[in-house]
Design a protein around this motif. Structure first.
Motif, short mmCIF file in Angstrom:
data_model
loop_
_atom_site.label_atom_id
_atom_site.label_comp_id
_atom_site.label_asym_id
_atom_site.label_seq_id
_atom_site.Cartn_x
_atom_site.Cartn_y
_atom_site.Cartn_z
N TYR A 97 0.85 -1.19 0.00
CA TYR A 97 0.00 0.00 0.00
C TYR A 97 0.88 1.24 0.00
O TYR A 97 1.74 1.41 0.88
N SER B 255 1.03 4.65 0.86
CA SER B 255 0.22 5.54 1.70
C SER B 255 0.20 6.98 1.20
O SER B 255 -0.80 7.68 1.35
N LYS C 127 -2.25 6.68 -1.46
CA LYS C 127 -3.47 5.99 -1.04
C LYS C 127 -3.93 5.01 -2.13
O LYS C 127 -5.09 5.03 -2.58
N LYS D 258 -0.54 -3.37 7.80
CA LYS D 258 -1.55 -2.54 7.12
C LYS D 258 -1.08 -2.13 5.72
O LYS D 258 -1.91 -1.78 4.87
N HIS D 259 0.22 -2.21 5.46
CA HIS D 259 0.75 -1.83 4.15
C HIS D 259 1.15 -3.01 3.28
O HIS D 259 1.63 -2.80 2.16
#
Length: 261
Positions: free
Chosen positions: A175, A177, A180, A215-216
């Motif tokens: 991901y 960030s 996004k 989360k990534h």
């Protein structure tokens, strides 16, 4: 075959550190499905015992007065079914051991649960081979093969182009960030930026081998070689990729999926 009728896992320890030998031998002897066949305190003695006993698991230390266990392993032809677990207190050896495709790593001092995981993983491997399952890796190239009949996958890039891929060729998703947006990283190291509407839930739905580590990051679990703390180390030749991290939130599910392979 019934679990209680399975043959015991034959194990050998090669180590010259007496306290480590004592702890590991006690833990192995406490397991009903493991037979500790022999202990060697030198590499030469260990090599002779391996030829004689043909163990299933070999617990090998790194440092000996006569040489280095890693170099010995690299130069020694072991029986085809013997899997090596490096048993050492030096984390710096993990990367080199991984590049040589060792079965697992047991850092000193260890918890009994860590040894349980290795024994469970080895028993799962025995079961898979006994049932004639195909190996997930083409060991000559390190590349995954599509052995589970997975369907080809259509993914959509940020430019709205449709790309047809084999899920087994995808190593991980990251991901971005700052933008996004998710990107897809392939075995060839080619990267595709996915359309903005792509969510983590969408990616996890691409196939059963994709698991979230952070989360990534979402990773194809079949490319993972070793999980060490918060680091996720991939199988060669991708072991130089160091960006993949593991967070506490996703660690348990990752460990469960990794050791169920």
């Amino acid at each position: 075959m019934n679990d209680n009728k399975k043959s015991k896992i034959k194990a050998i320890i090669i180590d010259d550190d007496l306290p480590s030998i004592k702890l590991l031998s006690e833990e192995l002897s406490n397991r009903k499905d493991v037979e500790l066949c022999a202990i060697a305190e030198t590499l030469q003695e260990g090599e002779e015992l391996i030829d004689k006993l043909q163990p299933d698991l070999l617990f090998l230390d790194m440092n000996f007065t006569e040489g280095n266990g890693l170099s010995w392993y690299e130069d020694t032809t072991l029986p085809e079914n013997t899997k090596v677990v490096f048993h050492t207190c030096y984390q710096r050896y993990i990367h080199d051991a991984l590049s040589l495709r060792v079965f697992d790593f047991l850092l000193k001092p260890f918890e009994a649960s860590e040894l349980d995981v290795i024994i469970k993983r080895f028993r799962s491997l025995q079961n898979d081979l006994g049932e004639g399952h195909s190996k997930p890796m083409d060991t000559s190239s390190g590349r995954l093969t599509n052995t589970n009949g997975a369907k080809l996958l259509s993914i959509t890039s940020v430019t709205n182009s449709k790309v047809i891929v084999n899920p087994a060729d995808i190593v991980y998703f990251r991901y971005l960030s700052e933008r996004k947006i998710w990107e897809c990283v392939f075995y060839s190291l080619k990267r595709i930026i996915l359309k903005r509407q792509t969510t983590a839930e969408t990616i996890l739905g691409f196939g059963p081998d994709f698991v979230r580590t952070h989360k990534h990051f979402i990773v194809n679990v079949r490319y993972i070689g070793i999980i060490n703390g918060n680091d996720c180390m991939l199988l060669p030749p991708l072991d130089n990729i160091t960006e993949i991290k593991i967070s506490k939130t996703y660690r348990k599910e990752l460990m469960d999926r990794f050791y169920d392979i």
